[in-house]
Every structure is written in C-alpha cells, then in structure tokens.
Design a protein around this motif. Structure first.
Motif: not given
Ligand SMILES: [Zn+2]
Ligand SMILES: [Zn+2]
Length: 256
Positions: A160-177
C-alpha cells in the motif's frame, strides 16, 4: 504544528459522521490535506466495511468535496484495504481499478488453516482468545508470528502507500497478558517486518486510534518500534484512525 490525517472512517462503514463534517473539522484546524480511508469491501460478509453500493456513494461524495473545497483543502480518496492471503490486498487489480488516490494496507484477519475462517484479531477480546485457541492451539507466538508474516507478505507482494497500525496484534494484549514486547522473539519479528516495510517504500503510520478508543495506552506502533523504524529511514505520518470527525487530530501532540 501543521497536521494532516489520512486515516478516517465515516457513516458509510463503521464510523460516524458525514464526510462534510470531517472537512469542516480539518478546515477549522488548518489542515492543508485530508484523506478518507473507509474499509474496502471484502470478498466475504462483514458488517464493518463498505458495501459495493456504499463504495459508489463514498467515491461520489469524496469527488464532490474535492471539487467544492479545491482552493482550501487537498482531499484524497483512499481505502483501508485488508491483506487477505490469496484473496485481496492493497495492490490487487480489483483495488487498483477503483480509481483511488492511495491505500492504507492493514491486517485485521488471521485465517484458520483448517476451516479457512477469517478470525478478526482487533475485534473483541473473546474473538482474539477464540482465534488463539482454535486456530493456533493456544500458541501465542505462532499467532503473533503469523500476523507479522502477513504484514511482511503484504509489504512485499501487495504494498500500500501507507502501512496501517503495524502492531495492532497488541490491541488485545492489555497488561501484556499474552506476550511481552520486550521478549527477543517478538523484537525479532517486528525487526524483520520493519525491514520489509523499508524495502517496500511504504509510509508507516503512527496511529492514535487505540488511544482514542482506550484500547491501548500507547500509539500503534509502540514507541520503541518507531525508534527502530526511524533508524531504518522509514517515512512516517501521524493519523488518528478517526471514526468520528471530532477525533480527527486526537492525541496528535502526544504522538508527535
Ligand atoms: Zn484498521
Ligand atoms: Zn481504520
């Protein structure tokens, strides 16, 4: 500071607000440019993307705004396009044929290798846990590695022209669960992915959407990743992944 935002959703996908309201917010804040990036239609049913009919309305409305505000604001027609292995991506001919000014490439789905089901990884915590259990046998490293493998594939094969939210895999990792971002395996995955982004020539976005929706306590990607990305000379843009016109510059000072 002169701001721009190239990541905005609206009433036609999973956002709120009219395109016109975004334009007014952008003008109020002295933006020189604004890009719209509703979720591209998908080749399977999904309730948060544009329908084909919705895309026609969207392209027409953005076109009309471009004309109306030509002397005051640069307006761009974009789409946030999912990379789906073997199915679709930002450089897919069907996407390129839509007459866009740019694309944001994002990975929101991990496919189940057995059933082919498309698991959303940035949806509910329950959906994330289900994907982990059913598609990866509870192996979080395998799941995270597959996510970054897809981002690298997109950068190399369908950039793409822009890479979206590169590390969105962390979204459901609150407190590094599930995993710690300081672990060597994670840093290595991210490092390899940044190299692929650098080679693609795409722009990396600093996305404040997780902060706006109180899903994360830092931007995407995490600050340590931005340090590494800067060292590789990857160009960067700040966007808010706005789902409401009022979020158009949300947390930009902090992101900067
Ligand atoms: Zn997204
Ligand atoms: Zn988005």
């Amino acid at each position: 500071m002169v701001w721009t935002n190239y990541h905005c959703h609206c009433y036609l996908d999973d956002g709120d607000g009219k395109l016109q309201d975004y334009v007014e917010q952008a003008l109020d804040r002295g933006f020189p440019a604004l890009g719209f990036s509703c979720h591209a239609p998908l080749p399977f049913p999904c309730d948060w993307v544009l329908s084909e009919e919705g895309f026609s309305v969207y392209a027409k409305e953005v076109g009309a705004l471009k004309e109306r505000y030509a002397s005051r604001l640069q307006i761009y027609l974009g789409l946030e396009v999912d990379y789906l292995r073997g199915l679709s991506g930002p450089a897919h001919p069907a996407i390129r044929a839509r007459g866009l000014d740019y694309t944001i490439g994002s990975v929101h789905f991990l496919d189940d290798p057995a059933s082919g089901a498309h698991n959303e990884i940035d949806g509910s915590p329950e959906g994330y846990a289900r994907c982990l259990a059913s598609s990866f046998g509870g192996d979080i490293r395998a799941m995270v590695r597959e996510y970054y493998r897809l981002v690298r594939e997109m950068a190399a094969q369908s950039p793409p022209e822009i890479i979206g939210h590169l590390d969105v895999i962390k979204k459901n990792n609150p407190g590094e669960r599930y995993f710690s971002e300081s672990e060597a395996w994670y840093r290595e995955e991210v490092g390899r992915t940044l190299e692929a982004v650098a080679a693609s020539g795409a722009i990396l976005e600093v996305n404040t959407g997780g902060l706006a929706r109180r899903k994360t306590d830092s931007v995407y990607p995490s600050p340590w990743i931005l340090t590494e990305s800067a060292a590789l000379g990857i160009p960067t843009t700040i966007s808010s992944d706005a789902h409401d016109p009022k979020q158009i510059a949300f947390h930009f000072d902090e992101a900067l």
